[in-house]
Scaffold this motif. Structure first.
Motif, mmCIF file in Angstrom:
data_model
loop_
_atom_site.group_PDB
_atom_site.id
_atom_site.type_symbol
_atom_site.label_atom_id
_atom_site.label_comp_id
_atom_site.label_asym_id
_atom_site.label_seq_id
_atom_site.Cartn_x
_atom_site.Cartn_y
_atom_site.Cartn_z
ATOM 1 N N MET B 154 0.845 -1.206 0.000
ATOM 2 C CA MET B 154 0.000 0.000 0.000
ATOM 3 C C MET B 154 0.874 1.247 0.000
ATOM 4 O O MET B 154 1.979 1.244 0.535
ATOM 5 C CB MET B 154 -0.882 0.020 1.260
ATOM 6 C CG MET B 154 -1.915 -1.086 1.306
ATOM 7 S SD MET B 154 -2.462 -1.386 3.004
ATOM 8 C CE MET B 154 -3.659 -0.082 3.201
ATOM 9 N N ARG B 155 0.316 2.309 -0.585
ATOM 10 C CA ARG B 155 1.022 3.590 -0.572
ATOM 11 C C ARG B 155 0.964 4.214 0.805
ATOM 12 O O ARG B 155 1.835 4.977 1.203
ATOM 13 C CB ARG B 155 0.387 4.555 -1.577
ATOM 14 C CG ARG B 155 0.555 4.094 -3.006
ATOM 15 C CD ARG B 155 -0.084 5.062 -3.994
ATOM 16 N NE ARG B 155 0.117 4.549 -5.342
ATOM 17 C CZ ARG B 155 -0.704 3.685 -5.941
ATOM 18 N NH1 ARG B 155 -1.798 3.290 -5.319
ATOM 19 N NH2 ARG B 155 -0.440 3.239 -7.142
ATOM 20 N N ASP B 156 -0.111 3.934 1.527
ATOM 21 C CA ASP B 156 -0.321 4.552 2.842
ATOM 22 C C ASP B 156 -1.517 3.838 3.471
ATOM 23 O O ASP B 156 -2.184 3.049 2.799
ATOM 24 C CB ASP B 156 -0.627 6.058 2.678
ATOM 25 C CG ASP B 156 -0.282 6.841 3.937
ATOM 26 O OD1 ASP B 156 -0.046 6.199 4.986
ATOM 27 O OD2 ASP B 156 -0.243 8.084 3.876
ATOM 28 N N ILE B 157 -1.781 4.100 4.737
ATOM 29 C CA ILE B 157 -3.029 3.594 5.307
ATOM 30 C C ILE B 157 -4.012 4.752 5.466
ATOM 31 O O ILE B 157 -3.616 5.909 5.572
ATOM 32 C CB ILE B 157 -2.833 2.845 6.649
ATOM 33 C CG1 ILE B 157 -1.792 3.516 7.519
ATOM 34 C CG2 ILE B 157 -2.492 1.387 6.406
ATOM 35 C CD1 ILE B 157 -1.562 2.801 8.834
ATOM 36 N N VAL B 158 -5.285 4.406 5.437
ATOM 37 C CA VAL B 158 -6.334 5.430 5.382
ATOM 38 C C VAL B 158 -7.069 5.526 6.715
ATOM 39 O O VAL B 158 -7.707 4.564 7.118
ATOM 40 C CB VAL B 158 -7.357 5.070 4.277
ATOM 41 C CG1 VAL B 158 -8.483 6.086 4.235
ATOM 42 C CG2 VAL B 158 -6.680 4.991 2.926
ATOM 43 N N PRO B 187 -18.610 12.644 6.922
ATOM 44 C CA PRO B 187 -17.560 11.622 7.025
ATOM 45 C C PRO B 187 -16.423 11.931 6.049
ATOM 46 O O PRO B 187 -16.679 12.332 4.917
ATOM 47 C CB PRO B 187 -18.275 10.324 6.604
ATOM 48 C CG PRO B 187 -19.720 10.658 6.506
ATOM 49 C CD PRO B 187 -19.822 12.130 6.273
ATOM 50 N N LEU B 188 -15.186 11.748 6.532
ATOM 51 C CA LEU B 188 -14.004 12.080 5.722
ATOM 52 C C LEU B 188 -12.947 10.995 5.883
ATOM 53 O O LEU B 188 -12.737 10.505 6.984
ATOM 54 C CB LEU B 188 -13.418 13.421 6.180
ATOM 55 C CG LEU B 188 -12.074 13.821 5.557
ATOM 56 C CD1 LEU B 188 -12.282 14.443 4.182
ATOM 57 C CD2 LEU B 188 -11.312 14.794 6.439
ATOM 58 N N ALA B 189 -12.299 10.627 4.792
ATOM 59 C CA ALA B 189 -11.122 9.765 4.872
ATOM 60 C C ALA B 189 -10.043 10.368 3.994
ATOM 61 O O ALA B 189 -10.333 10.897 2.916
ATOM 62 C CB ALA B 189 -11.443 8.352 4.395
ATOM 63 N N ILE B 190 -8.793 10.306 4.482
ATOM 64 C CA ILE B 190 -7.695 10.935 3.742
ATOM 65 C C ILE B 190 -6.517 9.976 3.623
ATOM 66 O O ILE B 190 -6.438 8.975 4.316
ATOM 67 C CB ILE B 190 -7.221 12.254 4.418
ATOM 68 C CG1 ILE B 190 -6.652 11.969 5.812
ATOM 69 C CG2 ILE B 190 -8.349 13.261 4.490
ATOM 70 C CD1 ILE B 190 -5.887 13.141 6.416
ATOM 71 N N VAL B 191 -5.607 10.339 2.708
ATOM 72 C CA VAL B 191 -4.301 9.689 2.635
ATOM 73 C C VAL B 191 -3.369 10.603 3.426
ATOM 74 O O VAL B 191 -3.042 11.693 2.964
ATOM 75 C CB VAL B 191 -3.827 9.576 1.172
ATOM 76 C CG1 VAL B 191 -2.485 8.874 1.101
ATOM 77 C CG2 VAL B 191 -4.857 8.863 0.319
ATOM 78 N N PRO B 192 -2.961 10.215 4.623
ATOM 79 C CA PRO B 192 -2.274 11.170 5.507
ATOM 80 C C PRO B 192 -0.981 11.734 4.940
ATOM 81 O O PRO B 192 -0.667 12.906 5.165
ATOM 82 C CB PRO B 192 -1.993 10.349 6.768
ATOM 83 C CG PRO B 192 -2.976 9.243 6.730
ATOM 84 C CD PRO B 192 -3.199 8.924 5.288
ATOM 85 N N HIS B 223 -5.253 12.526 11.255
ATOM 86 C CA HIS B 223 -3.825 12.352 11.538
ATOM 87 C C HIS B 223 -3.601 11.698 12.899
ATOM 88 O O HIS B 223 -2.675 10.904 13.076
ATOM 89 C CB HIS B 223 -3.103 13.692 11.421
ATOM 90 C CG HIS B 223 -2.844 14.091 9.995
ATOM 91 N ND1 HIS B 223 -1.810 13.574 9.255
ATOM 92 C CD2 HIS B 223 -3.526 14.925 9.147
ATOM 93 C CE1 HIS B 223 -1.836 14.071 8.028
ATOM 94 N NE2 HIS B 223 -2.881 14.896 7.939
ATOM 95 N N GLU B 224 -4.463 12.019 13.873
ATOM 96 C CA GLU B 224 -4.347 11.355 15.177
ATOM 97 C C GLU B 224 -4.662 9.863 15.053
ATOM 98 O O GLU B 224 -3.977 9.014 15.620
ATOM 99 C CB GLU B 224 -5.293 12.003 16.196
ATOM 100 C CG GLU B 224 -4.834 13.376 16.666
ATOM 101 C CD GLU B 224 -5.864 14.044 17.567
ATOM 102 O OE1 GLU B 224 -6.574 13.318 18.303
ATOM 103 O OE2 GLU B 224 -5.972 15.278 17.523
ATOM 104 N N LEU B 225 -5.732 9.543 14.308
ATOM 105 C CA LEU B 225 -6.107 8.141 14.116
ATOM 106 C C LEU B 225 -4.996 7.361 13.403
ATOM 107 O O LEU B 225 -4.760 6.193 13.686
ATOM 108 C CB LEU B 225 -7.386 8.036 13.274
ATOM 109 C CG LEU B 225 -8.713 8.258 13.958
ATOM 110 C CD1 LEU B 225 -9.833 8.008 12.953
ATOM 111 C CD2 LEU B 225 -8.875 7.318 15.134
ATOM 112 N N TYR B 226 -4.355 8.042 12.475
ATOM 113 C CA TYR B 226 -3.253 7.458 11.704
ATOM 114 C C TYR B 226 -2.179 6.933 12.654
ATOM 115 O O TYR B 226 -1.666 5.830 12.479
ATOM 116 C CB TYR B 226 -2.707 8.559 10.789
ATOM 117 C CG TYR B 226 -1.632 8.180 9.802
ATOM 118 C CD1 TYR B 226 -1.730 7.035 9.031
ATOM 119 C CD2 TYR B 226 -0.535 9.026 9.614
ATOM 120 C CE1 TYR B 226 -0.751 6.732 8.098
ATOM 121 C CE2 TYR B 226 0.437 8.741 8.682
ATOM 122 C CZ TYR B 226 0.337 7.586 7.922
ATOM 123 O OH TYR B 226 1.297 7.301 6.988
#
Lengths: 257, 247
Positions: B154-158, B187-192, B223-226
């Protein structure tokens, strides 16, 4: 929809044009296609509209019948929306029960209309806790050339605006217009490469990586949004979509009247 | 979003019914590698939400007509268990869960290196054991950890979280009451690593200013969840480094 293949040459052509801010059909990136609205086209429905957005065509019909309210909203009417992508509209559409694309479409249109409070469901109560008017909006794609979201929203909104509660048919008082309070308008952008364009046609939609539908109310406040597609959008791109949704929403609302 | 209540959701001091401040999310706990058969799995709790995610694959794609000769496809099934809500939920997929499954799969496709596995399928199963608003975000957050646990490149985790509005206040991570009686939900999801948005929905009523504030809060919380996601993965694989586990 996603299995349909666009040739590399067409993809390159569209992307090269976009580099100069142009599009195949001569529009600029933030132009939407011509809108034609025909309301009252189906007499058996309590409200109907057939809408053309460029070559994309959607028909929406409203049926209003007495029924029992939900337990948690005993004095409110019920609003239900469905969409079908029928085979006549495009070679890639297959018959059968609605798939995930049709379900997402119906739910995004539903969200904009419901959350804007367009239909005043409180005025659809016949006997609290026992009987209310149930308002079914069914949308069918007739010709698919991209952006079914905005075309379907337009069709549903126009059908609802002309809908009549058939009181006489059911012995529940006189016929009266369906109480509507505002005109929610959705504006869909898609991302191709690093460009954002409004109201994509079929080819543009097929090669896009992400989609954002934004529904605004009469005040320009946001009532619903939905991002779709495997791609991503940046915060700056989001802001551009929001600005355009407010501006074009106003223009479309004028066309609806 | 449609209900009405006399309940005060945010008091005069700006404190919410569960004692949180406006920009505070519920306590989060994530554990990676919790199921035996799945190639990767994760358990997540955020407040009263309890979510299990499992990943199988890359494996042969069924039904086969969905195969993509250029890349793997991601198939996601989000499911609320019958006992996860106060009234029993009728089992099986409904329109809501089909839509959520679709947008979660799309969000994950951005980060998974699907081009490494042409014709394959990566199957993501999300089961909501207990729901208390914010389950699609909880499910996606858990699914990302499960994908990483499965060793999928994966490039990153979401990470994903919602912000919204209740009692006229912009709030982070709405709980059940705030969601039911509040005015908006985003609701929002990002690639940190790049701050790209991969999942975004909104319903309710918000001005531009309110929406921007909600998005700021949600970005911060993502970012905190990340960090919590990464810690869960580190904890899982720190064990095998000491040789306690065959992995």
């Amino acid at each position: 929809m996603s299995e349909y293949v666009i040739s590399e040459i067409k993809r390159d052509h569209i992307m090269n044009l976009l580099k100069e801010g142009r599009r195949e059909d001569g529009r600029s990136v933030d132009d939407i296609r011509d809108i034609q609205i025909m309301t009252g086209c189906v007499e058996s429905a309590d409200g109907s509209a057939r809408v053309k957005l460029g070559n994309t065509e959607v028909i929406a019909g409203v049926k209003i019948i007495p029924g029992t309210p939900f337990g948690d909203t005993p004095d409110s009417g019920v609003l239900t929306m469905g969409a079908e992508l029928i085979p006549m509209a495009h070679p890639s559409f297959e018959s059968g029960p609605p798939g995930e694309n049709a379900i997402e479409l119906a739910r995004v249109v539903d969200r904009g209309i419901r959350e804007s409070g367009m239909v005043d469901v409180k005025q659809l109560c016949i006997t609290a806790g026992e009987e209310v008017w149930m308002c079914f909006v069914d949308m069918y794609a007739l010709n698919y050339d991209g952006n079914l979201f905005d075309a379907s929203n337009l069709a549903a909104v126009c059908a609802l605006r002309t809908a009549v509660i058939p009181g006489e048919q059911y012995g529940k008082g006189q016929n009266r217009p369906l109480p509507v309070t505002c005109t929610p308008v959705s504006v869909t952008s898609v991302k191709i490469g690093n460009d954002l364009i409004l109201d994509p046609n079929f080819d543009e939609e097929m090669i896009s990586s992400a989609r954002l539908t934004v529904t605004t109310d009469d005040k320009g406040n946001f009532r619903a949004m939905q991002k779709g597609g495997n791609g991503s959008i940046t915060r700056d791109e989001l802001n551009l979509c929001l600005d355009r949704a407010v501006e074009k929403g106003k223009a479309v609302r004028k066309i609806i009247g | 979003m449609s209900g009405h209540t006399d309940m005060v959701l945010v008091d005069k001091k700006g404190v919410r019914i569960d004692g949180r401040k406006a920009d505070e999310h519920r306590p989060v706990h994530i554990e990676a590698g919790v199921l035996g058969n799945a190639d990767g799995s994760a358990y997540l709790e955020i407040g009263k939400n309890k979510v299990l995610a499992a990943v199988y694959g890359p494996r042969e794609c069924h039904p086969r007509h969905l195969q993509d000769p250029t890349k793997a496809i991601i198939q996601c099934k989000y499911n609320m268990q019958a006992f996860s809500v106060s009234d029993r939920k009728r089992p099986g997929p409904d329109r809501r869960s089909i839509e959520i499954s679709k947008i979660i799969a799309e969000a994950l496709e951005k980060v998974v290196l699907t081009e490494l596995y042409p014709r394959a399928s990566i199957d993501v199963y999300i089961e909501i054991l207990q729901a208390n608003a914010g389950t699609r975000c909880a499910g996606l957050t858990a699914a990302s950890v499960a994908l990483a646990d499965a060793g999928i490149p994966m490039r990153d985790i979401v990470p994903a979280i919602a912000a919204g509005k209740a009692d006229g206040h912009v709030l982070l991570d709405l709980n059940k009451e705030e969601d039911n009686y509040g005015e908006a939900d985003v609701p929002l999801a990002i690639v940190p690593s790049t701050d790209e948005i991969v999942l975004l929905q909104m319903d309710g009523n918000m001005t531009r200013k309110e929406f921007d504030k909600a998005l700021d809060m949600a970005f911060g919380a993502c970012h905190e969840l990340y960090d919590v996601q990464k810690a869960a993965l580190k904890k899982r694989y720190a064990v095998s480094k000491e040789g306690d586990e065959d992995e």
